[in-house]
Design a protein around this motif. Structure first.
Motif, PDB file in Angstrom:
ATOM      1  N   GLY A  22       0.798  -1.215   0.000  1.00 10.99           N
ATOM      2  CA  GLY A  22       0.000   0.000   0.000  1.00 10.99           C
ATOM      3  C   GLY A  22       0.830   1.263   0.000  1.00 10.99           C
ATOM      4  N   CYS A  23       1.936   1.270   0.772  1.00 10.85           N
ATOM      5  CA  CYS A  23       2.779   2.461   0.878  1.00 10.85           C
ATOM      6  C   CYS A  23       4.158   2.052   1.361  1.00 10.85           C
ATOM      7  N   MET A  24       5.158   2.144   0.500  1.00  6.83           N
ATOM      8  CA  MET A  24       6.501   1.714   0.883  1.00  6.83           C
ATOM      9  C   MET A  24       7.085   2.617   1.958  1.00  6.83           C
ATOM     10  N   SER A  25       6.758   3.911   1.945  1.00  3.92           N
ATOM     11  CA  SER A  25       7.259   4.808   2.999  1.00  3.92           C
ATOM     12  C   SER A  25       6.790   4.351   4.378  1.00  3.92           C
ATOM     13  N   SER A  26       5.518   3.969   4.460  1.00  2.00           N
ATOM     14  CA  SER A  26       4.971   3.517   5.742  1.00  2.00           C
ATOM     15  C   SER A  26       5.665   2.247   6.204  1.00  2.00           C
ATOM     16  N   ALA A  27       5.876   1.328   5.274  1.00  2.00           N
ATOM     17  CA  ALA A  27       6.537   0.066   5.611  1.00  2.00           C
ATOM     18  C   ALA A  27       8.000   0.288   5.959  1.00  2.00           C
ATOM     19  N   TRP A  28       8.648   1.215   5.287  1.00  2.00           N
ATOM     20  CA  TRP A  28      10.050   1.531   5.568  1.00  2.00           C
ATOM     21  C   TRP A  28      10.203   2.038   7.002  1.00  2.00           C
TER      22      TRP A  28
END
Length: 394
Positions: A77-83
């Motif tokens: 959904g969102c790589m920034s959030s997962a990062w």
């Protein structure tokens, strides 16, 4: 006793539920330059930050596979959030390696307190009675505005002339550092990876962790955190926090590619995209890339845990190979998402397109020093031919 299988199922289910939510929030998060507070709250309430946290501090002490499965799912959904989740939650694992007094300082009043980091060895260190004086400026501290403490890297000068320098992680409270708001980048915009400035902070000895202890899988915190989870090599854990989100982001791009191209017809030739060999190949290669990266990730952690459970250290050759495996991930995913983008038509050049966002995020993640595979390839090749390892962050 917590039912760990039930917890695993609940965590994955909640992560799956958040994928469309994070995808919808992604533009807002990018504009903010950091994750919305709602996202951090969702992660806290779901228990994501506790996956690798010691049970004695209200954590779950699950396996790394469980944590990275959640991270990869969220990245769809969102790589920034997962990062941010990956980097910050890993610190709850590393804090368990410190002298237990450090954990008491951080979690004594609230076990949900978070820690950011920058492991660049740029700090200036002076030995003083009972600890160290630390100064310096560190870059790329992801999620720093959501955290009340920070891990910072520095080389400690030898206590005696001629001795070897000692790389350590220093734990510093929010009152002793400034966050310099300088995050303006092409991708991973919502990670808020700002600079950290420290001026002459006093850090007690017990709030430091020696890299050598992490390498030897024998840290001060093991006196109270005895589970095999906390005997894994530090260098093998953190690097996957900055590589594995690319796998999930690529899976998200695969899903968007299928949705975008299933009914699309080429403007110039009228050909259905589902019949385009280039598009078919791009999709097939991306799917295989996701599967390959996950398979290697899980296999390596299974071996690491088996060794830790039996009190057997990993061989240097195994560590070097695993380190290269991790470094390859973002590079492979960057190539695969590029092919997806280039075979999805002109509409993907718009920054608002989900495949465009995945392209920018994965390539930005690829720029992390831990995701640059060349030097790790050289090291693996050299060690395989009898040379000494040139890398000890393993």
């Amino acid at each position: 006793m917590l039912d760990q299988e039930l917890i695993r199922q609940r965590l994955i289910q909640r992560a799956r539920e958040l994928v469309p939510v994070l995808r919808e929030r992604a533009p807002q998060a990018a504009a903010l330059g950091q994750l919305p507070e709602e996202t951090i709250r969702d992660f806290q309430e779901a228990g994501f930050f506790r996956i690798l946290q010691p049970t004695r501090w209200e954590g779950y002490e699950l396996e790394p596979k469980d944590f990275f499965e959640v991270q990869m799912c969220l990245a769809e959904g969102c790589m920034s959030s997962a990062w941010v989740l990956g980097v910050v939650a890993i610190h709850n694992w590393q804090l368990a390696l410190f002298d237990d007094r450090a954990a008491q300082d951080v979690w004594g009043q609230d076990s949900s307190v978070l820690i950011s980091s920058s492991y660049m060895p740029v700090g200036k260190v002076e030995r003083v009675e009972g600890g160290f004086r630390l100064s310096g400026r560190w870059g790329f501290s992801s999620g720093s505005k959501h955290c009340d403490w920070v891990f910072l890297g520095a080389m400690v000068p030898p206590a005696e002339a001629g001795g070897a320098p000692d790389y350590r992680t220093f734990l510093v409270p929010r009152r002793d550092y400034q966050i310099l708001d300088n995050w303006n980048v092409m991708g991973l915009e919502a990670t808020g990876s700002h600079d950290i400035l420290v001026e002459n902070a006093l850090v007690p000895e017990y709030r430091t962790h020696r890299a050598l202890d992490g390498f030897m899988q024998d840290s001060p915190g093991n006196a109270v955190n005895a589970a095999p989870l906390f005997r894994l090599p530090f260098g093998q854990i953190f690097v996957r926090a900055v590589s594995s989100s690319a796998i999930g982001a690529l899976q998200g791009a695969v899903d968007q590619f299928v949705a975008h191209n299933r009914a699309r017809v080429g403007v110039n030739d009228g050909r259905k995209m589902v019949q385009d060999p280039a598009a078919q190949s791009a999709l097939a290669n991306a799917m295989v890339c996701v599967d390959e990266c996950k398979t290697v990730l899980y296999r390596n952690f299974e071996l690491m845990l088996q060794r830790a459970q039996h009190g057997e250290p990993l061989a240097m050759a195994e560590r070097v190979k695993m380190r290269y495996d991790s470094a390859l991930v973002a590079d492979k995913c960057a190539r695969a998402v590029g092919e997806l983008m280039f075979n999805s038509g002109a509409s993907t050049i718009f920054r608002s397109h989900a495949i465009n966002r995945a392209f920018r995020d994965i390539h930005t993640g690829r720029a992390h020093v831990a995701n640059s595979p060349a030097k790790y390839a050289w090291n693996l090749g050299g060690v395989s031919m009898g040379q000494d390892s040139t890398d000890f962050f393993l």
